[in-house]
Scaffold this active site. Sequence first.
Site, PDB file in Angstrom:
ATOM      1  N   ARG A 299      41.639  52.240  54.245  1.00  0.00           N
ATOM      2  CA  ARG A 299      41.929  53.617  53.822  1.00  0.00           C
ATOM      3  C   ARG A 299      40.858  54.590  54.322  1.00  0.00           C
ATOM      4  O   ARG A 299      41.133  55.781  54.494  1.00  0.00           O
ATOM      5  CB  ARG A 299      42.079  53.664  52.292  1.00  0.00           C
ATOM      6  CG  ARG A 299      40.818  53.384  51.522  1.00  0.00           C
ATOM      7  CD  ARG A 299      41.090  52.921  50.105  1.00  0.00           C
ATOM      8  NE  ARG A 299      41.677  51.573  50.069  1.00  0.00           N
ATOM      9  CZ  ARG A 299      42.043  50.931  48.955  1.00  0.00           C
ATOM     10  NH1 ARG A 299      41.892  51.521  47.781  1.00  0.00           N
ATOM     11  NH2 ARG A 299      42.556  49.725  49.008  1.00  0.00           N
TER      12      ARG A 299
ATOM     13  N   LYS B 256      34.703  38.613  52.141  1.00  0.00           N
ATOM     14  CA  LYS B 256      35.857  37.821  51.699  1.00  0.00           C
ATOM     15  C   LYS B 256      35.484  36.341  51.616  1.00  0.00           C
ATOM     16  O   LYS B 256      34.566  35.907  52.300  1.00  0.00           O
ATOM     17  CB  LYS B 256      36.995  37.955  52.731  1.00  0.00           C
ATOM     18  CG  LYS B 256      37.638  39.313  52.825  1.00  0.00           C
ATOM     19  CD  LYS B 256      38.635  39.340  53.981  1.00  0.00           C
ATOM     20  CE  LYS B 256      39.256  40.708  54.168  1.00  0.00           C
ATOM     21  NZ  LYS B 256      40.157  41.126  53.088  1.00  0.00           N
TER      22      LYS B 256
END
Length: 494
Positions: free
Chosen positions: A351, A277
Amino acid sequence: MSVTSVVGTRRTAKADAIVVFVVQDEKHFNAAQKSLTSDIPHLLPLFASGDFTAKANQTALAYGGSATVSPRVILVGMGQTSSITPERIRRAAAAAAKRAGAAGCSTIALETMPMNGIDSATVAQAITEGALLSQYRFDKYKTIKNESSNGLVKKITLVTDRPHLKAVTKGAAMGEHIVGGVTLARDLANAPNCEIYPETLAKKVQEVGKKAGFKTTVLDKKKIEDLKMGGLLGVNAGSVRPPVFIVMEHMKGPKNEKPLVLVGKGITFDTGGISIKPAAGMSDMKSDMHGAASVIGTMYTIAKMGLKRNVIALVPSTENMPSGTAYVPGDILTFMNGKTAEIDNTDAEGRLILADALCYADRFKPSAVIDLATLTGACVIALGTVTTGMMGTDEKTKNRLRAAADRTSEYVCELPLYEEYEEQISSDYADIKNSGGRNAGAITAALFLKHFVSYPWVHLDIAGTGIQPKAGHYTPKGGSGVGVRLLADMIRHW
Ligand code: MN
Ligand code: ZN
């Protein structure tokens, strides 16, 4: 923080300030003014000035003089009677507590009576939640406490009459258990990664479980390997700290009742991994375990409430770190149920760990499974930081969540799971791909999870609601504790 309920009046209540809720409609306002100035003559100049009109969340502070045992009187506006809801009460109680804190009060007494047809237990619970939650601060690392930034109210007393005492006491206790769970969730979410990483998270849950009365089992890396949780292990591959898988059990319902299973994403820090990020705002990613914090807080609350239900909570937990051993784009992971996923972006890690947890949930033959996760930036774009994204296969559970959202004002809004979105996560090399690109990112994340469920299921994306950019009426900047009030309410009304 503590709550007590007593029989008394605005004149006899003993605290640093007595709080009186006042409604705005002319008839009621005039009556309130009359009774208040007759009880407490020192309020005459305040009302004469016309400064206080009782509009929602307006506060005024006066001194009671010899008329009151508490030296200060805080009036708080409720707005129009017809618009009074539990949320309106929470906000007004929060406004009063903040005003009291700013005036240096550490104890307040609040008049607690039914309002606009809302029974006194519900009013008491709402007052307790609003007043106490507004005083939350994450300041344990500040060695010099800044008074203006500190909530100072430590103790609240609910003042009522004899006929309402029992209900008020019960409502206050419910409120206190909820505040305990929300505060726990906030503390966990706000704790930096150097404090809360997978093993310390597990230790904390064991402590909380002992205190609140639920059972905790922690699966270590060896057990996670034995279970072939390839998603959790894949995300963990770049980290020096091992993963954990936490199982919490509150089996207080009938023996034959299938359990509700809660699942919370427990990424204690998300760097994005190799798909790293940008630096700006990355510190927020200490709260990427807010889903875990929410389900842990919920287990605390329902155990303290002694709810007679069967509820199990699962937390897969790891950091997501870049390193020479980290998983990389193009890798293919195999999950607990044998399904495979191609890694397109290592920042779509939530996920992957949830997939294994959803497989694990199978063994409990759940009546329903609800997972909570700070899962996608796309959900923040769609719904902002006000509303949680809701997706899933089970209409009944969605309706239960909608009803609980109405009562708690922890809003949810459904996004669709049409099969047309599926092609975005199709892979050339594996069963599915872990990222569906920018379009409909919240939906494709949920569709990924759907590949791992075989029971009624709802997914709550709290990426926006879990991490607040600024303080609200009774929520702090940062980890909000969202989900605890929603889930505890839903389970209570199941
Ligand atoms: Mn991520
Ligand atoms: Zn994440």
